[in-house]
Design an enzyme around this catalytic site. Structure first.
Site, PDB file in Angstrom:
ATOM      1  N   SER A  72       0.832  -1.200   0.000  1.00  0.00           N
ATOM      2  CA  SER A  72       0.000   0.000   0.000  1.00  0.00           C
ATOM      3  C   SER A  72       0.873   1.260   0.000  1.00  0.00           C
ATOM      4  CB  SER A  72      -0.950  -0.063   1.202  1.00  0.00           C
ATOM      5  OG  SER A  72      -1.963   0.890   1.118  1.00  0.00           O
TER       6      SER A  72
ATOM      7  N   ASP B  44      -9.331  -3.715  -6.003  1.00  0.00           N
ATOM      8  CA  ASP B  44      -8.783  -2.942  -4.884  1.00  0.00           C
ATOM      9  C   ASP B  44      -9.356  -1.517  -4.869  1.00  0.00           C
ATOM     10  OD1 ASP B  44      -7.172  -1.601  -3.028  1.00  0.00           O
ATOM     11  OD2 ASP B  44      -5.356  -2.644  -3.633  1.00  0.00           O
TER      12      ASP B  44
ATOM     13  N   HIS C 208      -7.634  -5.484  -0.875  1.00  0.00           N
ATOM     14  CA  HIS C 208      -6.397  -4.715  -0.763  1.00  0.00           C
ATOM     15  C   HIS C 208      -5.234  -5.460  -0.096  1.00  0.00           C
ATOM     16  CE1 HIS C 208      -3.917  -1.182  -0.504  1.00  0.00           C
ATOM     17  NE2 HIS C 208      -3.928  -1.180   0.814  1.00  0.00           N
TER      18      HIS C 208
END
Length: 314
Positions: free
Chosen positions: A130, A247, A277
């Site tokens: 991320s 996502d 995610h």
């Protein structure tokens, strides 16, 4: 878990404590260039390490959420290390506030340099998820020759379409001058994973920041995205990218852009069609596959590098 690295252990009389009121003298940590104390975590293999893996966590979370992934890597003799970024987890700093995104990159390089000094001559890999993917990319771009490879799980490379409309970006920049601490809403735990147990773990984790993301932090993310776009042509190192197609937090278009733009000759991209995610915290079939991909990929590149160094003339 305490680290055996004396360079990272504090003075016995240190009055500084984590946001959770644990004295840093009881925890492995480093002190960054701004004098802030960052909580560190080390996962040491049983045998001599084949390489180092620096884990870079995402926005609002903390490095201890990577325990399963780290233990898998120590199982194949990699020394895994990480820290909580400024303003995250057990590190100092206002929650999810950073003066400049580059602070995350600078602190990462400081920690990597400490570990390389303790463990010279072995390959170093970056593993970012991320926002941690954005930090890993910019860290690799700053030191193009220092890393043997980079693993990216759902990396932040482009802004989500609902965040990055010109009107919203302009509004955020104006608000940053007027109300930098204004909350723009928090992360919905349900978009993290399809695994309900993992969603509940995230929701109930006291070290995860569950408050709203501040305008000033969003501006730093947008700055990082702009810098990444300019920096992708500098990425010559081996890259493994893993991303779920639906996502909602980090748009998969970013991973496609990375694969299309980075000049690296060793690029692997795997798409998980239904996955959310946090691929390393997903339904068991996805997470098992993700762990296997990472284990095989890092293992092969460390073996190749060890073989090449043996071939080099003295």
């Amino acid at each position: 878990m305490k680290s055996g690295h004396s360079a990272r252990m504090p003075e016995e009389n240190s009055p500084r404590s984590t946001p959770q009121k644990i004295p840093y003298q009881e925890l492995p940590h480093l002190v960054n260039a701004d004098g802030q104390y960052l909580f560190c975590r080390y996962w040491k293999p049983a045998a001599a390490p084949r390489g180092l893996v620096f884990v870079v966590h995402g926005a609002g979370e903390h490095c201890c959420r990577y325990d399963d992934l780290a233990k898998m890597l120590t199982g194949i003799n990699f020394f895994v290390f990480a820290h909580d970024h400024v303003g995250h987890g057990q590190s100092e700093g206002d929650r999810m506030v950073v003066s400049d995104f580059h602070v995350f990159v600078r602190d990462s390089l400081q920690h990597i340099d400490l570990m390389k000094k303790d463990h010279p001559g072995i390959p170093v890999f970056l593993l970012g998820h991320s926002m941690g993917g954005a930090i890993a990319i910019l860290t690799a771009c700053e030191r193009p020759n220092d890393f043997s490879g980079m693993v990216l799980i759902s990396p932040l490379v482009v802004a989500s379409p609902d965040v990055a409309t010109p009107i919203k970006v302009f509004a955020a920049k104006v608000l940053n001058f007027v109300l930098p601490n204004l909350s723009l809403g928090s992360i919905d735990p349900n978009v993290i994973s399809r695994n309900k147990k993992e969603v509940e773990n995230y929701r109930s984790d006291p070290l995860v920041y569950h408050g709203g993301m501040k305008v000033s932090f969003v501006i730093q993310l947008l700055n990082a995205i702009a810098k990444i776009e300019r920096s992708l042509p500098k990425l010559f190192l081996p890259i493994l990218a893993l991303h779920g197609s639906p996502d909602k937090l980090c748009d998969i278009r970013g991973s496609y852009l990375l694969m299309d733009t980075a000049p690296s000759q060793d690029k692997t991209f795997k798409v998980y069609d239904e996955a959310f995610h946090a691929l390393h915290k997903e339904l068991p079939d996805v997470t098992t596959s993700v762990f296997k991909e990472i284990e095989t990929w890092i293992g092969q590149r460390a073996t190749e590098e060890a073989h090449q160094s043996k071939q080099k003339p003295l």
